[in-house]
Each structure stands twice: as C-alpha cells, then as structure tokens.
Design an enzyme around this catalytic site. Structure first.
Site, PDB file in Angstrom:
ATOM      1  N   SER A  88       0.803  -1.350   0.088  1.00 50.07           N
ATOM      2  CA  SER A  88      -0.047  -0.206   0.089  1.00 50.07           C
ATOM      3  C   SER A  88       1.139   1.127   0.050  1.00 50.07           C
ATOM      4  CB  SER A  88      -0.924  -0.277   1.202  1.00 50.07           C
ATOM      5  OG  SER A  88      -0.410  -0.108   2.356  1.00 50.07           O
ATOM      6  N   ASN A  91      -3.253  -2.669  12.613  1.00 50.32           N
ATOM      7  CA  ASN A  91      -4.964  -2.554  12.339  1.00 50.32           C
ATOM      8  C   ASN A  91      -5.334  -1.399  13.172  1.00 50.32           C
ATOM      9  OD1 ASN A  91      -4.558  -4.942  11.136  1.00 50.32           O
ATOM     10  ND2 ASN A  91      -5.880  -5.965  12.552  1.00 50.32           N
ATOM     11  N   THR A 151     -38.648  25.923 -14.141  1.00 48.46           N
ATOM     12  CA  THR A 151     -39.005  24.511 -13.718  1.00 48.46           C
ATOM     13  C   THR A 151     -38.970  23.720 -14.810  1.00 48.46           C
ATOM     14  OG1 THR A 151     -41.475  24.978 -13.899  1.00 48.46           O
ATOM     15  CG2 THR A 151     -40.377  25.278 -11.859  1.00 48.46           C
ATOM     16  N   HIS A 152     -38.617  22.544 -15.039  1.00 44.00           N
ATOM     17  CA  HIS A 152     -38.619  21.470 -16.245  1.00 44.00           C
ATOM     18  C   HIS A 152     -37.750  22.237 -17.142  1.00 44.00           C
ATOM     19  CE1 HIS A 152     -42.241  19.225 -14.599  1.00 44.00           C
ATOM     20  NE2 HIS A 152     -42.392  20.170 -14.127  1.00 44.00           N
ATOM     21  N   SER A 197     -10.460  25.038 -29.130  1.00 37.71           N
ATOM     22  CA  SER A 197     -10.071  23.996 -30.067  1.00 37.71           C
ATOM     23  C   SER A 197      -9.026  23.754 -30.958  1.00 37.71           C
ATOM     24  CB  SER A 197     -11.743  23.872 -31.015  1.00 37.71           C
ATOM     25  OG  SER A 197     -11.494  22.799 -32.030  1.00 37.71           O
ATOM     26  N   LYS A 201     -14.007  28.675 -31.199  1.00 36.76           N
ATOM     27  CA  LYS A 201     -14.622  27.847 -29.951  1.00 36.76           C
ATOM     28  C   LYS A 201     -13.782  28.240 -28.738  1.00 36.76           C
ATOM     29  CE  LYS A 201     -17.193  25.069 -29.745  1.00 36.76           C
ATOM     30  NZ  LYS A 201     -17.232  23.755 -29.640  1.00 36.76           N
ATOM     31  N   ASN A 237     -14.716  27.128 -24.957  1.00 35.63           N
ATOM     32  CA  ASN A 237     -15.275  25.837 -24.250  1.00 35.63           C
ATOM     33  C   ASN A 237     -15.399  25.907 -22.623  1.00 35.63           C
ATOM     34  OD1 ASN A 237     -15.902  24.667 -26.861  1.00 35.63           O
ATOM     35  ND2 ASN A 237     -13.792  23.676 -26.945  1.00 35.63           N
ATOM     36  N   GLU A 295     -17.669  21.651 -17.175  1.00 37.18           N
ATOM     37  CA  GLU A 295     -17.715  20.217 -17.903  1.00 37.18           C
ATOM     38  C   GLU A 295     -16.945  19.132 -16.943  1.00 37.18           C
ATOM     39  OE1 GLU A 295     -18.152  20.286 -22.451  1.00 37.18           O
ATOM     40  OE2 GLU A 295     -16.720  21.718 -21.872  1.00 37.18           O
ATOM     41  N   TYR A 325     -10.564  -7.033  10.986  1.00 38.20           N
ATOM     42  CA  TYR A 325     -10.047  -6.524   9.780  1.00 38.20           C
ATOM     43  C   TYR A 325      -9.678  -7.451   8.789  1.00 38.20           C
ATOM     44  CZ  TYR A 325      -6.576  -4.409   6.877  1.00 38.20           C
ATOM     45  OH  TYR A 325      -5.767  -3.714   5.856  1.00 38.20           O
ATOM     46  N   GLN A 359      -8.131  -2.558   2.811  1.00 38.71           N
ATOM     47  CA  GLN A 359      -7.079  -1.488   2.465  1.00 38.71           C
ATOM     48  C   GLN A 359      -7.438  -0.751   1.034  1.00 38.71           C
ATOM     49  OE1 GLN A 359      -2.956  -3.247   2.164  1.00 38.71           O
ATOM     50  NE2 GLN A 359      -2.870  -2.826   0.143  1.00 38.71           N
ATOM     51  N   LYS A 412      -8.513   3.429   0.577  1.00 39.14           N
ATOM     52  CA  LYS A 412      -7.743   4.801   0.663  1.00 39.14           C
ATOM     53  C   LYS A 412      -7.852   5.476  -0.543  1.00 39.14           C
ATOM     54  CE  LYS A 412      -5.273   3.028   4.490  1.00 39.14           C
ATOM     55  NZ  LYS A 412      -5.810   2.112   4.435  1.00 39.14           N
TER      56      LYS A 412
END
Lengths: 460, 460, 460, 460
Positions: free
Chosen positions: C24, C111, C156-157, C278, C284, C286, C291, C318, C323, C326
C-alpha cells in the site's frame, strides 16, 4: 402458513414475518407463463424417456394448459400462501391431477427450474426490446428523411461548432441503437442455455434428455456444468447492462430535446400529448416524458449496481441472495419497453422549426473552421490559418458581427489573399457538402446513410 | 383520461400511455396520510391568516378527516384516473365540499407540497427505524449478557487471531448500530424543514404564516430559499445513505452467522423458524433470512445510486426527473424495517454452542501473541519475541500440536527463560482478561460496556 | 524483497508480484504526516505510563521529527521495498535510534494504527473542505450582492416559469453548501474517535492511557469496542457520501452555467481563463472547467459505490479488503478541493448580461401566474383564473405576442373585470416583490437572506 | 503555461490551476504508443492520398519512430507543460521536423484522435486479458485433472448439500471464464471501428481514405456517423462491464478459497508466497491476495458506475466530461490483469487436503437426496420419500449420527422396504457417479468435460 415442498427435517414452523419476507410469489408470479412452458417441455421429455407414462403426461399437459389460462387472469386470491411460482403451479397441478402432479418435479430442483424460467423470461424480453428498438430506429430514419434539407448547429461542449444536417444528427442515435440491438442479440447466446438436469447443484440421477428439452424450448445448447448452471446470473447482469447503456443513450436524446424545446433554443415544439402543465403556472408546458426517461436512467443503473453487489463474493452454488435478481430485472424490462415505445411516438410528433435552426447556424461563427480551410487552399498551414481566423473571430465578436458580415477589405486586413469567393465558400450548406466523406454530414453521404439504414432494417 | 389541475393552455389531450408512465399515484398514494396532515396544517393557517373563513376551514378539516379514513382502506378503485396523490385528495375534497375545496391549494404548488409530504414521510420512517434499531441493540445486549462466559475465536482475515468474549464480539455490532442511529437522528435536522410557501419556485404572493405551519407539523424551521426548497432531495439521499450503511452492517452480521451456522464452524444453530428447506435435499436447513438480508444490501445500495444518478446535473428548480425519488425510498424503508425486525427476532432465537466455540479457541495458536507478550516480560523486545514465537508456531504446526501442548523443555528449546507459569499465562480466559483496557475484551471491561449500553438505552 | 514486520512462521518468501499487488506504500505514503503525528502522541503516552523511559521517548520524538522532514521531500527512492507507510516510518526510526525504535510499536498493531492515521487524514481533509465551502459561499454572496437588481427567468422543467432575482437563484446554492458543510461537521464526531489501544482486534495487554492519546490528537473520545474499532470504515463512507452530495450540487451549478453561457441562453460570459479552445475550430471557447466538475461527479459517486461494495458482507474484524478504502478517499479529497477552489474563482469572474436576462424574463409568459393572482383579487377562484389565463396564453402564443402586449380590450375579452392596473401588476419586478415571504424572491427578502448569510459566515 | 493548439480567439491566458485540473497528460500519456501508431497510419494515408508528399511522410514516419522510443523511457521531464498526449507528440514532432509536423493534424481533430487512441488501447488490453483468462483456465483444468479422485461437499446456502468431484467444482469457474472471454471477444467488434475522418464532429473536408487507415490498424470497419463517432464511449463501458463480471467471478472464487483455508474448513493450504503475516500475532498467515482480489471488485464496479454517471444526459457531441473515461479504464486494466495473473499462480500452488474434504463429505447428511432416490426405486413418490428422509435426518441429527451409521433395522423403522444394498447406494462416490448426465458431477462426465476444455483451449 405457506404450503411448502419440504419440512420433514424441521421441528418448528416458519416465522410468519419471515415467510412474507422470504416469499418470492408476489414478484415471481410474473414468470408463470415461462414456468408452465418449461414444465410442459420437461413433462414431454419425461414421457419420451419412459420416466412417466404417456398417459400421465397427457393428463399433466392438459392440466398445465388450464393452469396457464387461470393464471392469465390477474386476480387469483388463493395464491398467496405459496412460497413461489413453482410451488403455486405444482400445487395447482396436484389439485387437478392428484399425487401424479408431484411426479413433474422428477429430476428437477427449484434451483435449476428458476434458472430456466428466468432465462426464458429474459429471452422473451430481449425479443420485445429488439422490436421496439427497430421501431425507434424507423422513427429516427423517417424523421431524418422528412427533414432532409434542415440544417442545425452541431455542438461540442454545448457551444455551436459546425453546421450539420438535422438528419445527420439523428442518425447518430440510429447508430447508438444499432449497438444496443447488437448487444442484446449477442447476449442471447448466453441466455439460451438450458439448465434443467442440473438439479439442486450436482446434476440429477434420472436419465433426462436435456437436448430434447433445449430443442423444445428453442434453446441453443445445454449448460455444461451443473454447479455453474444454478449459480450463474451473468445473463441477467448482461440484460441490465445493455439496458443501462440504452437508457444512457435515451437520456442524451432526452436532454437534447429538452434543450431544443426551451424558449432559448426554440428548435422544436413537442406535441401537447407528451407534455403536461402546472397546477400553478398557466403558461407552462413541460417536457415530462423526456424528463422521466432521463430520470429513469438512474433506476436502471441502480438495478445493475444492486445485482452486482448482491452477487459479489457469493460462494458456490445457489444462495438465497440470488432471489434478489428478479425485481430489478422486471422493473428494467418495463422501464426500457415503455421508454422506447413513448420516445418513438414522441419523435413522430415533434415539430422542427426550420427557420430557428437555420438562424442559429448563422450566428456563432460556425463556419470559422471552413474559413481556416479556405486559407489552407491559399497555401497557409492549418495551424497558422487557425490562428488568423481566431483573431478574426475575436474582432468580429467585439463588433457584434458574423464572419460573413465582414467586408472583403476587412477580411483582407487579416489575410491579404482572401477573395470574393470566400462568401460562397462560407455558405453553411457549402460547408456541409464539403464534408463529403464516409460518415460525414455532406448531403449525399447522409442520403447514402439513410438508404443503408432502410436496407438494414428491411434485412432484419 | 386523468383529471388534471391544468389544461387551458393545451389544445391536445395527453397521450394515454404517457399518462400511465407519468402518473405517480400508483406509488405516491403511500403518502396519503402525510398529504392530509400537511393539508390540515395549511388549512388551519389559511383560516388564521384570514385567507379563508373559519367556517370554510372547519368544513374542509372535517372532510379531510373523512378522506383520511377512506384512504386508509386499501381498495379505492376510482382513484386511478388521477395524476398523483395531491390531485386525488383535492378531487375528493371538492366532491365533499364543492368548489370551496379548491381554495385549499391557495398559496401552494404541487412542487412544495410534494416536498413537504416526502419530508413528513421520511420523518416518520426515521422514527420507526430508530425504534427498531433500539430493539436490535437490546437483543444484542441481552445476547451478550446471557452468554457472558462464552469465549469464541476473534478473527482477522477470517483466520483465528485471539480469543475474545462472545459478548465483546456482539457489542461491536451494538456500536455500529449506535452510529447508524446517530446518523438518522442528525439527518432529522435537515428533514424537518418546512417548504410550504415556496410555491412553484419563487415563493407565494399570499401572506402565509410559514412558521405556524412548521410548528403545527413539529418541524424545526422553515426553508430559507424557495428555489432550493423545491429542488432539494438531499434529505432522501441521506436516508438512503444511512440505510445503506445500516444494511452493510447487517450484511456483515449475516455473513458471520451464516458462517457460524455451517457444519464447519458449528458455533450456532439457527432457529427453525428462520430457516427453510429444500425441495430436493431432505437434510437441508438453509439460513434464508440471513442470506436475504445480505442480498438485499444490494437493493438499498442500488436505490442510493439511482437517486444520485437522477439528481446529477439537473438545472434548478423542479424537474420531473425528481419524481423518481419515491419508489426507491419506499422500498428502502420496507427493506430496512423488515431486516431489523427479523434480525432482532432471529438473534433472540439463536443457540450458541459453548463447547464448539471454546474448542475452536484452543486450536489455531490464538494465544501466540500472548506468548510473545510473555517473552517481553522476560526482557525480550516485542519484535524478537514475535520472531521466536513465529518459529514455535511453525514447529508446532508441523508436529500437529498446539502451543500449550509443548512441554516446558520443548519451549525452552526456543527460549531458555520460559518457565512453568507460561501454561497459566496461555489460558484463553487469562489472555482475555489481560486485555484489560477501555474497549478491550477483558471480562470486567465488557461488563462495564454492557452496563453503559443498558444505561444509554434507558436514557433515550 | 520488501522488509516485513513478520515472517517467523513462514517457510517461503512472498511472491514478488504479490508483493507489489499487496503493497500500500505507493498510495498510503500520503498518510506520512498523520502516521508520525499519531506515533508521537503514542510515544509521549508510553513514556508517561512508564512503558518506555523518558529518555527513550526523547530520542524517538526527535527522530520522528527528522523523518517528517525527510518524508516531506517527495523523492525518497529507498522507500519502495516497504509494505506500507507504517513499516517505512518504523524502519527509518530503527535506522536512526537502533532497536529502541521497535519499542514504538508497543501495544499497537497496524490494524489500529491505520485506523488512526486514516481518521486523522479525514479530519484534516474535512477542515480544508469546510474552509473551501466557506470561500465558495462568500463568492456566491458577493455575486448576489453585486447583481442585486438583476432579474432572470426562474425555471421549472427548464421552461421559463416566473421571474426571480439573480441573487435569489444563487442563494439556492448557498443553502446547498450550508447543508454540505453541516454534514461534514457532523461526521467529525464519528471521525475523531481514537482507536489506538484496540491493537489487532481484542485490545492490548499494555496499560496504555488511551484518553491521553485522544487529548493529544484533539480527538473527542476513544473507541468503545476494539473489534469494531479495527473493522469500522463508516467514517470514510460518510466522507465519500458528503462529497458525492457536494459534487452533485456542483454538477447542477455547472450545468446551469454551461447552459447560460451558450449562444442560445446568452446570460453569461465565462472568463477566458477558465475556458479552452479547439485544435480545429478557431471560434470555440469551451466551458471546460464546468464540464470537468460535472463529469467528475461520476468519479466521486464511483468511489462511494466501490467502498460500499468492498465492505459488504465482510466478517469481523480486519480483512485485507479494507486496504481498498484509501485510493478512492484520496482521489475524492483532491477532486472536491480542486472543484471548490476553481468554481469559486470562476464565479468571481463570470460576467452577467443584464439585458439578455431581463429580455428573457419578458418572453415566455412568466407573469401568467401573477395574472391569475390578479384575477383572484377580482373574486375569481384560483382554479378558474388558471383556466382563463391558460386560454389567454394559448391565444397570445398563436399570435406571437406576450401577455402585457395584449390590449385592455383583448384582455377583457377573456375576463371582463380586468382593468388598466393590470399592466403595472404584470411588471416583472412587481411580480418579484409580491413574493414577499420568508424564503421568497421579493427584493427585501433577498436582502434579509444576504444579511443573514453574511452574519452566519462571520460567526464561524 | 502549457503550450496549446488554439488561442487566437482568447484575450486572457488560462488560469494555472485550471490548466492542471484540465490537463490529461498525467494519465493519457499512457496512450503514447497508440497515439503514435495511429499517427503513423494517418501519415501514410495522407501521403497516399497526395495530401502530403511522400518525402514529407518519410521524414515524419522516422521522427515518430524516434518519439516512440523516447516516450518508452519513463522520465521525460519536459512533458509537463502540454495539455495532453496528442499535443505532446505533435510538439515533439515539430521539434524534429519543423512546421511540417503540423501537417500531420490535417483532417484530424483531437476529438476523433482520442477516440482512436482509446479504441486501440482497449483493443490491446482485451488481447492481453483474453490471454490471461486462458492461463487461468489452464490452471483450473490442471488442478481438476491433478485431483481427479478428490471429492468435496457441494454447497447450497453454504450448507453441505451433495458430494461433488473437486474437479467439477473448479470447472464451474472454467465456465464463468469462458463467458468472460466471449464477452470481451464480442465487444471487439464494437472496439475496432475506425473513427478518424470524423474530425471535430461533422466529418473532415479533406479527401481521406478512411478504409486504408482502418486496414493499416487492423480495424474491422470505419465509423458510420461522425457525430456518434466522437460522442461514443460504449466500448469503454463494455470493457468495464466485462471486467466487473470477471471480478465478480474472481471474488466468488476468492471467497471460497478464503473459507476453505480457514481452520474450520481446512480443505486447503495456501502457498506461503501468496500470504502475509501480522505485525502482532506471530501465528497468522493471512490470505491477502484473495482478500485483495475480492476487495478490488468494488473498485472495478465503481469505475463502471462512474463512467455511466458521467455519460448520462450529455448532449451531442463531444463534451469535456468524457475525458473522465480514461483513469477508470486504465485502473481497471491493471486490476484485471494483475488479479488474473496472481490468481492463476496461486491456484497452481494450493495444496488440497483430500482427507479433510472427504471427511466433510461424510458428515452433514449429504447423501440424503440419494436416500430419497433410493426410496423412489422402491416405488415411493419423491415427495413422500423426501418427507421420510427428512424425518430420518432429524432423528439421526438428534442422536448425533450420520445416515449410513443407522442400522438396517433403524432404517426399516422409517421405511420397511429399505434393504442392505442401501449402504453401497449411499457411498459418496456412488452418489457422484449416479449423476451421470451431461453437466453433472459423475466421474465419467467430468472427464468428458475436461477433455472438451483441453480441446477448446487448443483450438484457440
């Protein structure tokens, strides 16, 4: 208390609340037709193998047909005390033909029986879903053909990018649905595997003819390992996955039509019949169907995740956890069928506003790439042309005009070699037609694609 | 066709298939009691504010009480044509009191109304779930007290690790449930926020007394922003999350009891009443309840994932997608309630096999750590002691004996200073009692923990 | 091959590929500061309890400080052969102080140590995230104050619904973030529980002062059950859940700003610094940041689902599976921190186009509800008024005009009692100010809400 | 600041923190070989089409080969300032061949380029994974052959059910892996679709030979719709799904081996090389690999869920959100490859304890079904036989004996017609061999299955 097909080893009855928690009849009743179809095939085979007499088989076959008719009527109150659909059908059979009815279970366990029923159910569902996909593909093709001269902004990052044919846009969804269809079809190979004969886990001691049962049910093959056969739910996961991808596709189309039907876009009007209003705001016309389809994507993803979670880390072979495979499957089938059906109908009713779309194509510098391409024809490298046009856009933007609204002199200010022919070059339909490459938006190519789609649909 | 509370702006009726797809009544009917309770509070407030007359309010209050009684009866056929529970209740009201009934909707929209109803439903569900958690904690404490002198192997990696008290093991689940309880309780703060007055999205123009409605319903506060109030489903997500963690805890306990009830472990016998048999194998007694609870963990995770998916990226304010919040919520409530109830009952009926557990503690070198600790008392560093005992274990393993079965001479072969007192030191109960630290498995500490648990439960 | 803190019992070395799979250190190295802070507290306590000598403690404390500085430098090549951060720190300690270093592990197991480290890491992350939430809330409040007289369509909608103040809209996000903050804060109670003393699973045999360690680390309490303490990852799930809800909120804001920055909406211009271009299309610009934040919601949901899956059905105590807690946690912390930071900066740089928003408010019949309310003031019931205005909207729609563009005579054609004052009534700002109710969009109310937000932020 | 392939339109530079957030180079660097392979095919085609000169192509081909070699070396510090792997490769090309290098991007956009690279990466990963599946299937077949006369309890509900051959048990996993393999193979059809020529979204204006590029890269076909081609990530979802099912299968095998290696089951010893020890408990030998594989199932499920979430509701065509497809994909590839590799190795090293398994078969009434079958041979119906044997089991259980330990007289007490031959009938190996049906555990059938598996593997 529920009637059971076991009990000799037990001293105490089952806790009633557990019985309700445990009972699958409230949902697996839906498998009644499959359970009976499978039982009939098993019955015929038992007779052919001489395990039961032909006359016994006849009596059972007849009784099973009656039970099918009875169960097709929704309201059969006395069903409730049974654990599951298998027990219900067997008890009904015994009611009709006496103890003979118990012979039907010969060489069979509920573990392989439920595997068979579920496989038959998925098989039937796939057939229906594939037909509905075909209907929606037809609707898309018709829509594309009907609006063959409509142009619309193509977007990347939801910013106007380049003009495209409306039909080209909708054929993108045709492609997605073709993949969906292919996935369902391929999974059929793994659905139509006949598990009977596996019994509880190790195989039956009776001399069953498994191939015969498979043939009778139109299954391609028989399962190769009994322990796997009763532990396997991959085929349900495949159905849930294929349906999740399909719903993802529909969610994208829904999102687009929701956007396009806003005041701001104004590209389409949705049919009143697929919208609803508000209890408060008299002007509202809401795209409910599209929102519901988009929202129900979550439900189908959730069912996929649920079954994956349930199956994780289960030791072989059957564990009761696996009973949890059904409700999510059934709900997914309903959701997918309804979504496809209603989306197809809605598509046929949408009005497209040609002028609004065309007007949108004229604003936002969608032809900038083509202007750069024009410069390339004058010997500029693309990277340089990109830079020059970028500056032209910035300047036009600041002055609030479009590229084709710049005078030739203004253009020449950015690059001397630009000539009068640039204006024709920048006409959106010219831009579209220059994309004259397999898969591109050029009009002739889109017509080719439509013809091919028509042909493919006919060939099915 | 469904009766609707809108329509003037529409030229075409709604598609019938859409109407079914769109209708929430088949599931939101479950909110009827909350819808009426909320309506009654709203009604009283309207009268107090002089928006309706006291006499009008009285007539409506009475009618609402009647409707509650009617809806408590399951089978009310004529409900189906309505869009949702709100419309159903309003239409019933109008049937009883005439057009006056429509005044109840004054200053209210279905957007804030459904938010209120759902919040009340979650509030009620949390109360019930917390009570059931308490019952299960009692069952755990009783079980721990009743078997206070039972010892059992504690495991890590499912390998025997160190001896622990059986009660200590079950108190670990007590702790998990305490956290579950705390999470549900804390989320109440965010559940009991009164949204009425937000209307469709921007707030109402009527002079409502929002605080009064909140007080009447036992809500802590009123929502601070109308747009958020109709867009927020965090409180449903919190319920689904809290329930997912709870089910995860129950899945761990189920897994353990499934293991412990195998022939191989043989630590427990499950009550017949919570097991079922096989249609094929006469000897089988299957831990169905435990498997179902473990399996249903997937279902609850799935509902959480579904709502998260649905809510992702939705622009403000209300979107129809959000109607998808309910079925997963209702199913989660049922699953959690049944799981807690049945697990508590099962826990009270489990038989623990003292000798089998004690025998297991004697095999597998569970006292190896203590032997290392013993060496530390002789001045060896722990790392060195660990190494020495590791070699002793390997040697004993190869000879098929346990550490306490080695002779003193054999032990001295590994470390000269080991004395006769090592045998007493390695007695499992001595090992347990040496873990005499807050949170440890020492008997006196476990008794302290049990007393504290008793006290906490009383204090609630 | 990796140096290990076990091995006496093994005859064969570890497979090298497994060693890499198992290690780990590549990710838990990130816990180095927490590991050392926890070790220092443990060290001081061992000395105070007389388990080690003060002089020994001093040497170790000093060495640990050095190790902290060494590990703060990223590139420490010789780390790789160790299994995990705990082993790395211990080995470094032994390098510095000799075998004494091994005494640090007295009464401690990996542990309980990893449980402590992870808890400290989550504690620190929560603090940072809460601060970043505060920054974003400040940005929202500033934005609302700065544009206090901007009006925008409320949706709304995604259909225009009613006019609202721009500030009211953004305060909806302030509320969401307040709930996010509250959830993180509440979970702190369950994070700051000190597990050391639980050892491997059953508690240690050493006389540790657990309360002292808790105090030193600023933890509220010590864990009550050793088996639970090493098996519990609820606090990680809570962090992932709180972060999933937060990301869902940010995805909604991102979606809105992406929409608002389209040509079609045109409500905002995003700062160049938070957009990209772009490689093909010169025009463009963007909205990449928005996003990405929206897209990264999936990643955080995925981490939550992953850990839920991993924890399902694990027997106590345990298991190595844990493990896996993480990497998803670390990635979530990074994603949430970066998203909050960058969104706050972007919000400060957005330009709002007052006229475009105001113009949008004037189109789409957003004042229809208010026209219905107007009729109610003339004695019409709301349901009837809704119907009348619905018809007015339909008629206006067909003629391509807005409601305020109808002549008084035209209006009277729908309802005789409409008077000249209707035009003032329908002014959007009048509509806004009529929503003069706690939580509503009325200007004075929004100012109250802003003042309260300022106060709350100051009070933290 | 990063070098970019756009910028003319921008007045302000990019925020530095955004640049880091936005940059995909830290992870998409992994696509370098695919990016260069694709670029080389594109380059050859450009020359063949006369878009660039042969001599230009030669210079670029050579430079690309050099860049491949450079990038194969891990540590190339000056990479960091670039946005993504495509920009990095292009900039390196320009360094080597001057402005000519920019011509490589002719007719190509990063939108179709990244689609191609990712498809090539998935294609390569599928090939490797299929090979590793083959290796694991070999390991299973070898294991089954080597232990052909080992019998083991078959389980349902983790309760002993019926005796099975050990090889039969492991062949169940062979079947699962065959399905996994088939799914990966089928998805190849949808992976090997060549997107170049789609450009940003609408198709390129250059006369590219798309079929040639497809052929050069070994792709089956070219994409049929440019907008779909740059928006489609179905093939990544398919890979994640196939991998999720595979990991689910491995998690089941892991769970079983973890159980079988407990003291309680004692059926297997795991090789030391695939286990680890404890820092505290000297006796521990933990099945880390198996736990990690089981635990990592969560991680792969999470990646699937993450991408599904990200793709939901995205409007066409490319959106930056889609950049999130890669990290989860890469991590899944690593996880699946490592898990298969290590599980295969572990399987080859497991020791099976014949006597312990055989002993387990003798306890727990696993032959009860066969006793019922015996009664059926005496003319009893199966249901009746089931009931009788149920009672025999209960009685034997209470007396602590097995069925074959009952005297003939005792047996006759339950059913008069039982004869001496019942003892031979109940011999486990006889029970196994009676399951002499295709897919069953009978020895001859298992040998047939093994032969078939050998043949299938050879035929690949």
């Amino acid at each position: 208390m529920a009637e059971k097909v076991w009990g000799g080893r037990f001293k105490e009855g089952t806790d009633e609340a557990l019985e309700r928690f445990n009972a699958s009849l409230p949902f697996d009743r839906r498998l009644y037709a499959q359970d009976i179809e499978g039982s009939r095939a098993h019955c015929r085979m038992l007779a052919k193998q001489g395990i039961i007499r032909e006359e016994e088989a006849s009596r059972m076959m007849e009784a099973l047909s009656e039970i099918l008719i009875e169960l097709e009527k929704k309201d059969t109150a006395p069903e409730l005390p049974y654990e599951d659909i298998h027990t219900l059908v067997e008890r009904k059979l015994v009611e009709k033909v006496g103890p003979l009815g118990e012979k039907l279970h010969t060489g069979r366990s509920r573990n392989d029986q439920v595997a068979l029923d579920t496989r038959m159910y998925v098989r039937d569902a796939i057939k229906r879903v594939i037909a509905l996909i075909g209907d929606m593909q037809s609707a898309l093709v018709e829509l594309a053909e009907k609006h063959i001269d409509f142009i619309v902004p193509g977007y990347t990052h939801l910013q106007r990018a380049q003009p495209v044919l409306l039909g080209h846009h909708f054929l993108a969804y045709y492609e997605m649905l073709s993949r969906d269809r292919a996935r369902y079809e391929e999974s059929m190979k793994r659905v139509r595997i006949m598990p009977l004969g596996s019994a509880a886990l190790a195989g039956t001691t009776f001399k069953l003819d498994r191939q015969m049962v498979a043939r009778e049910l139109g299954f391609e093959t028989v399962s190769a390992n009994s322990m796997d056969a009763v532990s396997d739910r991959d085929f349900v996961l495949e159905f849930l996955f294929g349906s999740s991808v399909l719903m993802m596709h529909l969610s994208r189309l829904s999102e687009e039509l929701i956007l396009w039907s806003t005041m701001e876009f104004g590209f389409v009007s949705l049919p009143d019949a697929f919208c609803t209003g508000s209890s408060i705001m008299p002007q509202k016309k809401n795209p409910d169907l599209l929102e519901l389809v988009r929202g129900k994507t979550g439900r189908v993803y959730g069912h996929l995740m649920a079954l994956f979670t349930t199956m994780k880390g289960l030791p072989l072979t059957y564990n009761k956890d696996m009973q949890e495979d059904k409700e999510g499957l059934f709900d997914t089938v309903d959701t997918v069928e309804q979504s496809l059906l209603l989306m197809s109908r809605l598509l046929s009713g949408v009005s497209f506003h040609k002028e609004a779309m065309s007007n949108a194509v004229d604003h936002g510098y969608l032809v900038a790439t083509d202007l750069a391409d024009y410069l390339v024809t004058k010997g500029v490298t693309f990277r340089q042309a990109h830079e020059v046009v970028g500056r032209m856009v910035l300047s036009a933007l600041e002055r609030g005009v479009e590229l084709h609204e710049l005078t030739l002199d203004e253009m020449k200010g950015f690059w001397q070699d630009i000539e009068e022919d640039v204006y024709a070059w920048l006409d959106p339909i010219a831009c579209i037609d220059r994309r004259n490459i397999m898969g591109g938006t050029g009009r002739s190519l889109v017509k080719v694609a439509l013809a091919k789609a028509r042909e493919d649909m006919k060939a099915r």
